[in-house]
Scaffold this active site. Sequence first.
Site, mmCIF file in Angstrom:
data_model
loop_
_atom_site.group_PDB
_atom_site.id
_atom_site.type_symbol
_atom_site.label_atom_id
_atom_site.label_comp_id
_atom_site.label_asym_id
_atom_site.label_seq_id
_atom_site.Cartn_x
_atom_site.Cartn_y
_atom_site.Cartn_z
ATOM 1 N N LYS A 49 11.677 3.868 3.109
ATOM 2 C CA LYS A 49 12.411 4.670 3.984
ATOM 3 C C LYS A 49 13.595 5.258 3.443
ATOM 4 C CE LYS A 49 11.763 1.270 7.527
ATOM 5 N NZ LYS A 49 12.654 0.177 6.996
ATOM 6 N N LYS B 33 20.301 -2.673 -5.970
ATOM 7 C CA LYS B 33 21.095 -1.672 -5.050
ATOM 8 C C LYS B 33 22.662 -1.866 -5.700
ATOM 9 C CE LYS B 33 18.509 -1.680 -0.917
ATOM 10 N NZ LYS B 33 18.452 -2.250 0.537
ATOM 11 N N LYS C 297 7.446 2.247 -5.383
ATOM 12 C CA LYS C 297 7.175 1.702 -3.942
ATOM 13 C C LYS C 297 7.611 2.809 -2.848
ATOM 14 C CE LYS C 297 10.088 -0.937 -1.621
ATOM 15 N NZ LYS C 297 11.040 -1.922 -1.173
HETATM 16 P P1 TYM Z 1 11.955 -3.460 5.459
HETATM 17 O O1 TYM Z 1 12.506 -2.658 6.531
HETATM 18 O O2 TYM Z 1 12.404 -2.883 4.296
HETATM 19 O O3 TYM Z 1 10.266 -3.189 5.339
HETATM 20 C C1 TYM Z 1 9.779 -3.820 6.366
HETATM 21 C C2 TYM Z 1 8.064 -4.087 5.999
HETATM 22 O O4 TYM Z 1 7.704 -3.292 5.674
HETATM 23 C C3 TYM Z 1 7.021 -3.736 4.207
HETATM 24 N N1 TYM Z 1 7.221 -2.488 3.240
HETATM 25 C C4 TYM Z 1 6.140 -2.080 2.717
HETATM 26 N N2 TYM Z 1 4.748 -2.756 2.471
HETATM 27 C C5 TYM Z 1 3.906 -2.115 1.609
HETATM 28 N N3 TYM Z 1 4.277 -0.956 0.902
HETATM 29 C C6 TYM Z 1 5.440 -0.358 0.930
HETATM 30 N N4 TYM Z 1 5.757 0.678 0.329
HETATM 31 C C7 TYM Z 1 6.372 -1.185 1.778
HETATM 32 N N5 TYM Z 1 7.788 -0.835 2.024
HETATM 33 C C8 TYM Z 1 8.062 -1.729 3.181
HETATM 34 C C9 TYM Z 1 8.037 -4.846 3.763
HETATM 35 O O5 TYM Z 1 7.742 -5.667 2.744
HETATM 36 C C10 TYM Z 1 8.371 -5.377 5.056
HETATM 37 O O6 TYM Z 1 7.419 -6.309 5.584
HETATM 38 N N6 TYM Z 1 14.456 -7.680 4.793
HETATM 39 C C11 TYM Z 1 13.429 -6.882 5.547
HETATM 40 C C12 TYM Z 1 13.446 -7.216 6.749
HETATM 41 C C13 TYM Z 1 13.828 -8.468 7.499
HETATM 42 C C14 TYM Z 1 12.732 -9.437 7.392
HETATM 43 C C15 TYM Z 1 13.327 -10.530 7.993
HETATM 44 C C16 TYM Z 1 11.326 -9.324 7.394
HETATM 45 C C17 TYM Z 1 14.894 -9.001 7.796
HETATM 46 N N7 TYM Z 1 14.783 -10.195 8.268
HETATM 47 C C18 TYM Z 1 12.761 -11.649 8.362
HETATM 48 C C19 TYM Z 1 10.653 -10.839 7.466
HETATM 49 C C20 TYM Z 1 11.412 -11.795 8.060
HETATM 50 C C21 TYM Z 1 13.367 -5.593 5.093
HETATM 51 O O7 TYM Z 1 14.400 -4.931 4.640
HETATM 52 O O8 TYM Z 1 12.005 -4.854 5.380
#
Ligand code: TYM
Length: 332
Positions: free
Chosen positions: A198, A112, A195
């Site tokens: 969003k 990023k 990947k």
């Molecule tokens: P985020 O919001 O990017 O994504 C949420 C969850 O979705 C999974 N994910 C995917 N899995 C498979 N294929 C994909 N293309 C894909 N895109 C997203 C992510 O791996 C995630 O599990 N930093 C984290 C949010 C967070 C968090 C936490 C997670 C903040 N605090 C504490 C666990 C525990 C994030 O940005 O996820």
Amino acid sequence: SPRLYSGMQPSADSLQIGNYIGALLQWRDLQSTHDAFFSVVDLHALTQPNEAAELRDKTRRTAAQYIAAGIEPEKSTLYVQSHVRAHAELAWILNTITGFGEAGRMTQFKDKSARYGSDATSVGLFAYPVLMAADILLYQTNVVPVGDDQRQHIELTRDLAERFNSRYGTTFTIPEAMVQKETARIYDLQNPTSKMSKSSESQAGVLWLLDDPAVNRKKIMRAVTDDEGSVRFDRETKPGVSNLLTIHSALSGRSIAELEDEFAGSGYGDFKKAIAELVLSEFEPVRARALELLDDPAELDRILSLNAEKADTVADATLSDVYDRVGLLRRR
Ligand code: TYM
């Protein structure tokens, strides 16, 4: 039962199918065997540009999609991160034991910050994984179900917990990442070696949970494949077809081998039609329920507020232990 924690950023109006398959489907199943906490991480979302009213709306929409996908707010603790003040407070303490180089090695940060340039890269973005560690550690979490893009952040969380424990005495449970191997990564339909995300630029490659079914059908029918014309799993030479097979398998519960057999004689058109049917019928009730919940924001806010109280109690206990251990004077 073991404590489970996970969360998602409210970074778009809708979740995408990678969030649904890579995270929500696991969450839904795990909530019956775990004491589960699920947050909408709005403080994390502040690391991206946001309009205030839009962020509030996305936060509600994300919570509604959790519930619509089967997260039960009476069984699991489903809340908004900023409602529980301990997150930001513990993050500050953890910042003081995190190395500058250590945080700089996080690959999501490197990607990023390389894209934004150093002036547009905030200190908040740099500290993002430390806030994530605070989320997890506040709840004495045993397992964190995530997609594989979050694995490195969980490793950092474990390192920080171990460091804190050895410096100040045992305070935190050391959490484990739980990554479903087969569905850890769903790829962009137009660019099946990246990947699905969003924040993806290619709208045509992202399937949104709340989108019009006709739009999602069209995107699936136009998904990039290859010239071979056979439905076979090979991530190297057939990333598009392999990604579609993964999606099918995750939603139908059937193995890749079974699916290869079933579609052995079919062309890609028929294969895609089958996937479109499956995705649309999976999304339809979730979308309907989410829209219904969003029709009554006061009720949704009430649920979130009750759950924030549950989360607060657990988080406060950890935070006050931490404050004592690091030597902050108590206010009397
Ligand atoms: P985020 O919001 O990017 O994504 C949420 C969850 O979705 C999974 N994910 C995917 N899995 C498979 N294929 C994909 N293309 C894909 N895109 C997203 C992510 O791996 C995630 O599990 N930093 C984290 C949010 C967070 C968090 C936490 C997670 C903040 N605090 C504490 C666990 C525990 C994030 O940005 O996820």
